[in-house]
Enzyme design. Structure first.
Site, PDB file in Angstrom:
ATOM      1  N   ASP A 129      38.178  34.414  48.892  1.00  0.00           N
ATOM      2  CA  ASP A 129      38.659  35.519  48.068  1.00  0.00           C
ATOM      3  C   ASP A 129      39.760  36.270  48.817  1.00  0.00           C
ATOM      4  OD1 ASP A 129      38.792  37.157  45.880  1.00  0.00           O
ATOM      5  OD2 ASP A 129      37.050  38.378  46.423  1.00  0.00           O
TER       6      ASP A 129
ATOM      7  N   THR B 240      44.646  38.692  44.029  1.00  0.00           N
ATOM      8  CA  THR B 240      45.180  39.621  43.039  1.00  0.00           C
ATOM      9  C   THR B 240      46.688  39.792  43.206  1.00  0.00           C
ATOM     10  OG1 THR B 240      44.659  41.469  44.517  1.00  0.00           O
ATOM     11  CG2 THR B 240      43.015  40.896  42.847  1.00  0.00           C
TER      12      THR B 240
ATOM     13  N   ARG C 226      34.458  42.575  33.939  1.00  0.00           N
ATOM     14  CA  ARG C 226      33.665  43.325  34.907  1.00  0.00           C
ATOM     15  C   ARG C 226      33.459  44.764  34.434  1.00  0.00           C
ATOM     16  NH1 ARG C 226      36.226  43.365  40.602  1.00  0.00           N
ATOM     17  NH2 ARG C 226      35.471  41.196  40.585  1.00  0.00           N
TER      18      ARG C 226
END
Length: 343
Positions: free
Chosen positions: A113, A162, A221
């Protein structure tokens, strides 16, 4: 610090983490939205399984909360393999990476991530592992130093970020599959809220689900988080059913307006309109004015506000749009005038 292996087992977790794992989709058929991405990923997975090969390395990018981590788990589940998870910032030394890679089995998935934040030395150490499934390790120092090659099992790296623009060109070129995740339309979020409610044992009417979906900022989310908080209000008020009225009441209490804007979103817009009078504002100046980190504004708040057409990024800075004035109930100022409050 070595990468952490995470097991998809709610019993090993507690609180909100257990709930997140409970409602996380396990298969592509359970994953709602991102239709084209799912169709293409299904083809790539099936082709890899027919050739009895690991899936090519996958890069997932897009705003936070759209399902990048979930898709990494789904890839492992669909391939029938294990998954090891880590994040870019905690892979500080090549030795950290070597310990993880040598422990991977054939076709296993290694998920990193925020891969754009990986240390440069670790990133370069990763290149031969991605291309040749081997590591070159230097043994000893000085005149007696020698290089030893360690053969690795053929694995799949899934990287998530991101901020895809911060990924170096050499690393990006080593991913055979690249997907961008976009914000979800309200229809998809409606189905996500209904699915999560069923899993959590929450009774919810269609009107309540639409109310939550419409204020979820296009992000699963956030939709799931709002569902849990609305459930809390419904239970405390003695009504186990979530309808439109309780959803509206709860979301107003949570300071989430009809377009999904929260307190910080509105603070950003009000600052642009009132404090700077609609003139272009640089990111750092805006961050100081609202008391928030510039990176957080750029990564978390700004993408949604731009997507909604409430602010515009120009070469001179951020400016509020006509929609922003209308949403705030203010009249767009003329040259030399401040904005007028119409509320």
């Amino acid at each position: 610090m070595a990468a952490e292996e995470r097991l998809i087992s709610p019993e090993r977790l507690s609180g909100e983490e257990a709930v997140d794992e409970q409602i996380r989709p396990r298969k592509l058929d359970e994953f709602v939205g991102q239709t084209r991405l799912k169709e293409n990923l299904r083809v790539f997975v099936e082709a890899a399984k027919k050739r009895d090969e690991p899936l090519e390395h996958v890069l997932l990018f897009g705003p936070p909360g759209l399902g990048k981590t979930t898709l990494a788990y789904i890839v492992a589940e669909e391939m029938g393999t294990a998954i090891r998870c880590s994040s870019g910032p905690i892979l500080e030394r090549p030795a950290d990476l070597a310990g993880v890679l040598t422990g991977l089995g054939g076709k296993d998935v290694f998920f990193i991530d925020e891969i754009h934040r990986t240390n440069k030395a670790v990133e370069e150490f990763l290149y031969p592992a991605l291309e040749e499934f081997a590591l070159d390790v230097l043994i000893d120092k000085g005149p007696g130093a020698r290089s030893e090659r360690i053969t690795l099992s053929r694995f799949t790296l899934v990287g998530a970020t991101t901020r895809s623009g911060l990924i170096t060109a050499p690393l990006r070129s080593r991913f055979g599959i690249t997907f961008r995740l976009d914000y979800y339309p309200a229809e998809d979020l409606f189905h996500i809220v209904q699915r999560s409610a069923r899993i959590l044992g929450v009774t919810i009417e269609d009107s309540g689900a639409w109310e939550i979906a419409g204020r979820a900022r296009g992000t699963p989310r956030i939709a799931n988080r709002l569902l849990r908080r609305v459930r809390d209000f419904a239970q405390v008020r003695g009504n186990e059913r979530i309808d439109e009225d309780i959803a509206e009441f709860a979301l107003e209490k949570l300071d989430v307006d009809s377009r999904g804007l929260d307190e910080m979103d509105k603070k950003i817009l009000m600052t642009l309109v009132d404090k700077f009078g609609g003139a272009p504002v640089g990111l750092n100046s805006l961050a100081v004015a609202v008391g928030e980190d510039a990176g957080t504004i750029e990564e978390v708040y700004e993408p949604f506000l731009v997507q909604e057409g409430l602010i515009q990024r120009t070469p001179r800075g951020r400016v509020p749009t006509a929609q922003a004035y209308e949403h705030l109930g203010k009249r767009q100022r003329r040259a030399g005038q401040g904005s007028l409050d119409l509320s």
